[in-house]
Every structure is written in structure tokens, then in C-alpha cells.
Design a protein around this motif. Sequence first.
Motif, short mmCIF file in Angstrom:
data_model
loop_
_atom_site.label_atom_id
_atom_site.label_comp_id
_atom_site.label_asym_id
_atom_site.label_seq_id
_atom_site.Cartn_x
_atom_site.Cartn_y
_atom_site.Cartn_z
N HIS B 65 59.34 -29.98 -91.87
CA HIS B 65 58.74 -29.08 -92.88
C HIS B 65 57.84 -29.92 -93.77
O HIS B 65 58.31 -30.84 -94.45
CB HIS B 65 59.83 -28.42 -93.73
CG HIS B 65 60.68 -27.47 -92.95
ND1 HIS B 65 61.68 -26.73 -93.51
CD2 HIS B 65 60.68 -27.14 -91.62
CE1 HIS B 65 62.26 -25.98 -92.56
NE2 HIS B 65 61.67 -26.23 -91.42
N SER B 118 73.64 -22.67 -92.35
CA SER B 118 72.86 -21.52 -92.82
C SER B 118 72.93 -21.35 -94.34
O SER B 118 72.49 -20.34 -94.86
CB SER B 118 73.27 -20.24 -92.09
OG SER B 118 74.65 -20.19 -91.92
N SER B 119 73.47 -22.35 -95.05
CA SER B 119 73.51 -22.25 -96.52
C SER B 119 72.22 -22.83 -97.10
O SER B 119 71.34 -23.29 -96.36
CB SER B 119 74.71 -23.03 -97.04
OG SER B 119 74.46 -24.42 -96.89
N ASP B 120 72.13 -22.82 -98.42
CA ASP B 120 70.93 -23.35 -99.07
C ASP B 120 71.05 -24.87 -99.21
O ASP B 120 71.17 -25.41 -100.29
CB ASP B 120 70.77 -22.69 -100.45
CG ASP B 120 69.46 -23.06 -101.12
OD1 ASP B 120 68.64 -23.74 -100.47
OD2 ASP B 120 69.25 -22.68 -102.28
N GLU B 122 68.85 -27.10 -98.74
CA GLU B 122 67.70 -27.76 -99.38
C GLU B 122 67.97 -27.99 -100.87
O GLU B 122 67.47 -28.95 -101.46
CB GLU B 122 66.43 -26.92 -99.20
CG GLU B 122 66.00 -26.82 -97.75
CD GLU B 122 64.54 -27.13 -97.54
OE1 GLU B 122 63.82 -27.31 -98.53
OE2 GLU B 122 64.12 -27.20 -96.36
N LYS B 123 68.74 -27.06 -101.45
CA LYS B 123 69.08 -27.22 -102.87
C LYS B 123 69.95 -28.47 -103.06
O LYS B 123 69.79 -29.19 -104.04
CB LYS B 123 69.85 -25.96 -103.33
CG LYS B 123 70.01 -25.84 -104.82
CD LYS B 123 68.72 -25.41 -105.49
CE LYS B 123 68.81 -25.47 -107.00
NZ LYS B 123 67.48 -25.29 -107.61
N GLU B 126 67.62 -31.39 -102.96
CA GLU B 126 66.85 -31.46 -104.23
C GLU B 126 67.71 -32.06 -105.34
O GLU B 126 67.28 -32.96 -106.05
CB GLU B 126 66.47 -30.04 -104.67
CG GLU B 126 65.16 -29.51 -104.11
CD GLU B 126 64.92 -28.06 -104.55
OE1 GLU B 126 64.24 -27.36 -103.80
OE2 GLU B 126 65.42 -27.61 -105.61
#
Lengths: 280, 171
Positions: B65, B118-120, B122-123, B126
Motif C-alpha cells: 500500500h 480483519s481487524s483495524d 493499521e491503527k 500507527e
Amino acid sequence: MVDQVKVIFKAIEFIESHLKEDITVAQIADAAGYSLFHFMRKFNQIVHHTPYDYLMRRRLTEAAKALIQNEQRIIDIALDFAFNDQETFSRVFRKMFQITPSQCRKENGISFQFLLQAKTLDELKFINSDHFSIPLVIEVEELTLTGLMIALDKNEQKVATQKKQVLSDFLSACSLPKLATLYEIEYGLNHQFGKRYSFVGAEKEKLIRSSALLVDQTINKGRFVKMEVLESEMSLALAYIHTTWIPRVGLVENKEMFVCGWRYDATLKERTIFILIPVK
Amino acid sequence: MKPKIIESKPITLVGMSFYGDPFDTHAGWDEDNQIGLLWKRLFSFLKKDTVFSFLAQSRAWYEVHIHSEETQAKGLFEVFVGVEIERARVTELPAHLLVKNLSAEQYAIFTFEGEEISSDWEKILETWINESDYQSAGSYNFQYYDERFKGLDRISESVLDVYIPIKKKSD
């Protein structure tokens, strides 16, 4: 799912309070407490718009209202809603509404059905409910109806009473077989005549008894978007089809009329209706 | 979550790319969003290519990405999917395929299992980078799919590694 709908609704509220600022999708994601990538997936899944598309359509809707309601210069309205220049504003405005900002002002508007109002929590719950089924595109054969036509009041609150009255007048002017389908057609969505009309009727050949009061109307053969919903969900469904589903799938509305219909059964507490919207 | 920090040589990938909002048509965890379609397009091409069909048998796949200013503003990403290739063979590639060179020297690797995939996540990335001694060393991250990833339909049995390029904050 309900919790996720509530989180995304927070993002909707954040967008509403920042429509006139140059906010980014990343800031909206942050307000919802999600990473950008996850937010984009969730927003699309729950709202059926990409976040940026939703932000642009909300800005353009409020800009369209401003064009009609005040005399500010078009460039100032464009700048107010965070567009960099009038050219960009006019191009995207035309893309959403098929008319330019100056035409919009001159012709006094765009019918409210085509304005994307801020999504409410009820609307988000509706499109994420277990019984929600997406609209279909179907071919409809020509249909001749007999019924009554009225001009609708400009005051939306009076329209419901008017429609109830014309339905009751129609039912006393004819006899219908059991479970006949009733049709309601609303004309004048494009404001061309400055007025909206509503027709209520049934298929001419199925009427048992008719009256000289009744007039004929034809639904022309063509492509329609069809959706079946509970009657209580009709306004949510119409807003969804006009401002979300049709633009999302890239169809263009034939903005003259829409039809809704239901099986006439006085014993039912809540009826299921179908909505037909002509598309090009 | 504590990632593993590794040193890496530059990685050369060959594959295909999509630019836009990956969820503009479908938003579910199925294979029909733009990323799913991109993977299908790549597999379909590789299987038919007379010279590079051997790549379709690769055991490890990358989903990169790539972020830009537009990513933050409009939610538009470049998503690249592909496989490692020997640098020497890059000049033989057909026009349909793109090359990506990932030049970072250090990566933080996060491993997600089952429903975490399938959870967030990326958070999580970050948050970690904001609180760690490291900073991002490139505006991209990539997911590394190998035999531990069993497919979207068997997500509970799957494992996924996510790499972010890093460097020490003092560097």
C-alpha cells in the motif's frame, strides 16, 4: 454492526461540522478512531459512498441550497465550500446535478429528492438492517392506469394529507378486486413546471366499477430501478435510491416521475410497497 | 503489540497496480473489492504468460500500500500486488507487469493471526510507530502472504505478516 454504524455516524457528524473547511479523509478517519484504510472500508460498507464522494456530495448539496437561497456570487459560494476555484466547482456540480451552478440559480433549483441530505442514524440503520435488499434494475412493459390526479402543495407536511385524501377519493370512485395493486405516481421532480402532481390509480382493465371522475395515465415502457420496502421506510428508501444507489452504480435518472405501488389489503397493519424509478 | 525488527536487503517485486479508492464498488471482506480484482487480474495474467508463468507457483506474495498526499486528502491509495523477482530478469518483463523496488534497510514486522487479520491492524501500526523510537522510512507498508495464509474463507486458521519500513528517530 450497530456499534460500527454508530462509529461511522460520528464520522458523518464530523463531516457535517466541517463542510466549509478543507478537511482530509485522514482527519475524518481520525475523528472516528479508525486507521485511514480500515475507515475507508467501513465507511463504504455502512454508508454506500466512499468518504470523499460523500464529503463532495454533501458540500455540493449545501452549495446548491446556497445558490437558491441567497445572492452570493458563485465564486464565493465555491470558495465557502472549500473548492479552489469556480471552474472545479462548476465541473463537479454539473457531474452531480447534470446542470451548471448558474442554471441552478436561474431555474430556481434542484428538486430536494436529488440533494444528498446528511445521512441520519435511521438511514444508516435502514441500509444496514438484516432485511435490507439492494435495488434491482428491471424492464417494465407499458401499463395503463385509471385514477385521480392532484397538484401537490409546496408544503411537504400537507402533502401526506393530500395523498391520503386522493387515495380515499379514488377508492370511493371505483371498485377494486381483492388484492389489486394500487399505484401512486409522482410527477414534476425536475421542477420544470414549478409544481408536483400526484396520481393514484389501478390497472384500467382490472377495475370492477369505474367512474366518470377517473382519468387515464400511462407508465411508459422502459428501464426502472425497483426496490421493495416497508411503507414506513419509504422516505428512507427514496433518499437512498435517488442520492446514493443511482449515482453509485453510474445510472442517470429520468427525473420526471417515480412510481410506488402496493397490494390493496385493508387488513394489513403495515404494507410492503415497491418503488419504481425510471432511469436512462 | 511488539513487532520484530529486521534488517533487509532491497526487495524487487514484479506485479500489477491499482490506484484509487479500493472500496469504491464493494466494501466487504470478500475478494470483489478493487484489491481482490487486482489479485485475480495478476494471477490470470501470470498463468497465461509463456515466460513468467513459473511466478504463479511462488510461495510468497506481497500486497504493497503506497501512500501519497492524495491518500490523506481523498482516501486514494496505490495498491500493488506481486511477487519477488531476480533483478537480472527485470529487463525481460512484458509491458503488462510493473516493477517495484522496496529499498528500506530496516522493517518492523507485525504478525496477525485469525480474526486479527480483519481487524483495524493499521491503527496498531500507527500507534506503535508514534510511541516507539522509530519513524517511518518510506510512505508504504506491505502485507506478506505465504503458506501460513490459508485464504479469506479460512481466516481463523491464517497468519499474516505486515511490514513497515522504519529508521531510528535520531537518524
